[in-house]
Write a protein that holds these residues in place. Structure first.
Motif, PDB file in Angstrom:
ATOM      1  N   ARG A  93     -31.697  54.634  47.022  1.00 35.96           N
ATOM      2  CA  ARG A  93     -32.015  55.425  45.837  1.00 35.96           C
ATOM      3  C   ARG A  93     -33.468  55.890  45.868  1.00 35.96           C
ATOM      4  O   ARG A  93     -34.317  55.272  46.512  1.00 35.96           O
ATOM      5  N   LEU A 205     -24.769  63.889  39.829  1.00 35.46           N
ATOM      6  CA  LEU A 205     -25.402  64.240  41.097  1.00 35.46           C
ATOM      7  C   LEU A 205     -25.033  63.223  42.177  1.00 35.46           C
ATOM      8  O   LEU A 205     -24.759  63.583  43.330  1.00 35.46           O
ATOM      9  N   CYS A 206     -25.034  61.945  41.791  1.00 34.84           N
ATOM     10  CA  CYS A 206     -24.807  60.881  42.770  1.00 34.84           C
ATOM     11  C   CYS A 206     -23.342  60.676  43.127  1.00 34.84           C
ATOM     12  O   CYS A 206     -23.048  59.991  44.110  1.00 34.84           O
ATOM     13  N   LEU A 251     -29.084  68.656  44.892  1.00 36.70           N
ATOM     14  CA  LEU A 251     -27.859  68.077  45.441  1.00 36.70           C
ATOM     15  C   LEU A 251     -28.006  67.719  46.917  1.00 36.70           C
ATOM     16  O   LEU A 251     -27.270  66.879  47.424  1.00 36.70           O
ATOM     17  N   HIS A 267     -31.825  59.400  48.091  1.00 37.17           N
ATOM     18  CA  HIS A 267     -31.288  60.460  47.222  1.00 37.17           C
ATOM     19  C   HIS A 267     -30.596  59.874  46.005  1.00 37.17           C
ATOM     20  O   HIS A 267     -29.677  59.073  46.121  1.00 37.17           O
ATOM     21  N   GLY A 268     -31.031  60.303  44.838  1.00 39.63           N
ATOM     22  CA  GLY A 268     -30.436  59.848  43.584  1.00 39.63           C
ATOM     23  C   GLY A 268     -30.968  58.487  43.182  1.00 39.63           C
ATOM     24  O   GLY A 268     -31.236  57.645  44.033  1.00 39.63           O
ATOM     25  N   ASN A 279     -27.086  55.014  45.071  1.00 37.75           N
ATOM     26  CA  ASN A 279     -27.566  56.295  45.582  1.00 37.75           C
ATOM     27  C   ASN A 279     -26.384  57.248  45.749  1.00 37.75           C
ATOM     28  O   ASN A 279     -25.232  56.883  45.520  1.00 37.75           O
ATOM     29  N   SER A 280     -26.635  58.464  46.167  1.00 33.68           N
ATOM     30  CA  SER A 280     -25.601  59.486  46.110  1.00 33.68           C
ATOM     31  C   SER A 280     -24.519  59.276  47.163  1.00 33.68           C
ATOM     32  O   SER A 280     -24.772  58.765  48.270  1.00 33.68           O
ATOM     33  N   LYS A 313     -18.276  53.794  42.705  1.00 23.78           N
ATOM     34  CA  LYS A 313     -18.665  54.655  43.825  1.00 23.78           C
ATOM     35  C   LYS A 313     -17.668  54.592  44.982  1.00 23.78           C
ATOM     36  O   LYS A 313     -17.348  55.628  45.591  1.00 23.78           O
TER      37      LYS A 313
END
Length: 553
Positions: A93, A205-206, A251, A267-268, A279-280, A313
């Motif tokens: 993240r 987004l994630c 993104l 990311h994210g 995270n994404s 997720k």
């Protein structure tokens, strides 16, 4: 002893193009943001053939307020696996500036186990969180303008649930009134701010798989209810593409590196205590496409981040972790045994043993999913006797406890851990879900509270009870649930340390997050906008006339 930022400043980083080459990325597949960070252009033009695509999840016990170095272990482990010849990428993240300027500090690791450039990542980075904040607040402004004008959807100003957000800890913004000052200032109403890391757009987004998925998720966001008490979405208002435009660059996953030269996709950054904590999907998937092994993380303790990784997720990612690293420290176990903060660095084997039930419950929870587990003892100030007590305590679960000293030694301090992780990823297992998504919302919440937290029962407020019925009738009952609770305890009371059981778990409100694809349950006194501490980290930060920053950690 040098500080984290001094170690980071002294490091020699490789140009980001060299890091991209390690992943087989061409110059056209990245967009450099300066010399040492870049965006990855998706979809990938090609994927290297023959990659194993193994996934390792790093989680932890319930932390002390200062954190236990989970991210440091994550980074050191990635470096160690590469040192052993296993091509590995880190997926993690990106930090929120709220904790950076608050009490917890940054989220780039520490010592020789850091991702860099440390200052950039912990501050503005590539602007992702700013883009999310702007998109969130643009939607809020459009909603206020909509109800002031024709309001064809008959959106009831009293029932708007979309809040503004900011990437800071600002308790003064938790509840506000807008539209005051006369007829041209808008419709007066009560609202508030969430921190950006807890916003639905951050979760979206994630969890988005591509730009099309992002647009569909934004369109499903419920902004409020009509005068007829019907849900009103962003699609209903006609603002979906406008919000997606503001997030098209955010993104794209960010590429940086560890001090050991390991590629890191950062990311994210949703919080795990008030959001899903992972995270994404795009970052993790991209790393798996390009690597034999991907080491990723989930926020706070396994009762929060890991549960949400596995139940929220994982279905979107389409991949179950091949092994789980559970980070523990002697300090955290002593804290969970009730040892005072100023005594946590003193050797106390009896206190470590008294705190072991916290670690043991996390192991049992992860094994409930039937996942291979190894405990990483993050060194800090632990002694041989304390480490042995931890190893002896977890052995009855068939789990190894391995000392990791990555802060001081980088990847060299996590080689034994890396070897065990690789061994575990080769072991066959069959994942066992915690709950059936077709079960009712109430049963899913009760399952998490009783099986993961150790609660006796769940007590729903009158508001939450009504919402359970309304949400089921609306057809949202098959969604996963995301419980927002304190990170310091299995319960909803942060003072109940260790492994409490036979307690009532209190849920006060439910919030539909249809864009993200889950229902949030607010428990206890958890806040979606944190506040600053009495002495926030910002007090210790300085910047010289030549731009050199100190006090950032």
């Amino acid at each position: 002893m040098p500080t984290d930022i001094e170690i980071a400043d002294a490091a020699t980083l490789q140009p980001i193009e060299k890091i991209a080459e390690k992943l087989g990325l061409s110059a056209d597949e990245i967009e450099p943001y300066g010399h040492y960070k870049a965006k990855i252009n998706l979809p990938l033009a090609h994927k290297p053939a023959g990659k194993k695509g193994k996934l390792v999840l790093v989680t932890a016990v319930n932390p002390t307020p200062a954190g236990e170095g989970k991210t440091t272990v994550l980074i050191g482990l990635g470096d160690a696996m590469n040192k052993l010849g296993h091509q590995t990428t880190i997926a993690m993240r990106e930090p929120s500036m709220g904790p950076v300027f608050g009490i917890k500090g940054g989220a780039t690791g520490g010592g020789l186990a850091q991702v860099a450039p440390m200052e950039d990542i912990n501050l503005h980075f590539t602007g992702d969180l700013h883009a999310l904040t702007s998109a969130n607040n643009t939607l809020a402004a459009l909603i206020d303008n909509y109800i002031m004008r024709e309001n064809k959807a008959r959106l009831d100003p009293r029932r708007i649930i979309w809040k503004r957000c900011d990437d800071v800890n600002d308790r003064a913004l938790r509840k506000i009134n807008t539209g005051l000052g006369g007829i041209m200032q808008g419709i007066p109403r009560e609202t508030g701010f969430d921190i950006t890391a807890a916003s639905e757009l951050m979760a979206i987004l994630c969890l988005s798989r591509d730009l099309h998925d992002l647009k569909e998720r934004i369109g499903r966001i419920i902004v409020g209810y009509s005068f007829e008490k019907k849900p009103v979405t962003v699609d209903d208002l006609g603002f979906t593409d406008a919000i997606a435009i503001l997030l098209k660059d955010a993104l794209k996953p960010n590429l940086v590196q560890s001090l050991g030269g390991t590629p890191a996709v950062v990311h994210g950054g949703p919080f795990a205590n008030i959001a899903h904590g992972c995270n994404s999907v795009l970052a993790t998937q991209t790393a798996m496409d390009l690597s034999d092994y991907t080491v990723t993380e989930a926020g706070f303790g396994a009762d929060l981040g890991a549960e949400k990784f596995l139940d929220i997720k994982r279905p979107v990612l389409g991949k179950t972790p091949d092994a789980v690293v559970l980070v523990a420290t002697a300090r955290a176990l002593k804290h969970n045994a009730g040892v005072a903060k100023d005594k946590l660095n003193d050797e106390d084997v009896d206190a470590v043993k008294a705190g072991l039930p916290n670690l043991e419950r996390h192991i049992q929870n992860l094994q409930r999913y039937n996942l291979p587990v190894v405990v990483a003892i993050n060194h800090f100030s632990s002694t041989d006797a304390e480490n042995q007590a931890i190893a002896d305590g977890v052995a009855k679960y068939g789990v190894k406890a391995i000392l990791a000293d990555e802060w001081a030694k980088g990847g060299d301090g996590a080689l034994e851990l890396a070897a065990e992780v690789v061994r575990l990823t080769e072991q066959p297992f069959t994942f066992s879900p915690l709950y059936d998504y077709n079960d009712s919302l109430e049963n899913k919440l009760t399952t998490i509270a009783t099986k993961i937290y150790g609660a006796k029962d769940v007590v729903f407020s009158s508001k939450a009870s009504k919402q359970l019925k309304q949400f089921e009738e609306a057809g949202w009952g098959n969604l996963p649930v995301c419980i927002a609770k304190t990170q310091y305890s299995f319960s909803d009371d942060q003072t109940k340390l260790g492994a409490p059981s036979n307690f009532d778990f209190h849920i006060r409100e439910l919030v539909p997050k249809l864009g993200a694809g889950f229902i949030v349950a607010l428990s206890g006194s958890i806040m979606t906008m944190p506040g600053l501490s009495k002495h926030p980290a910002a007090e210790n930060m300085t910047i010289s006339d030549d731009g050199k920053i100190t006090g950032l950690f």
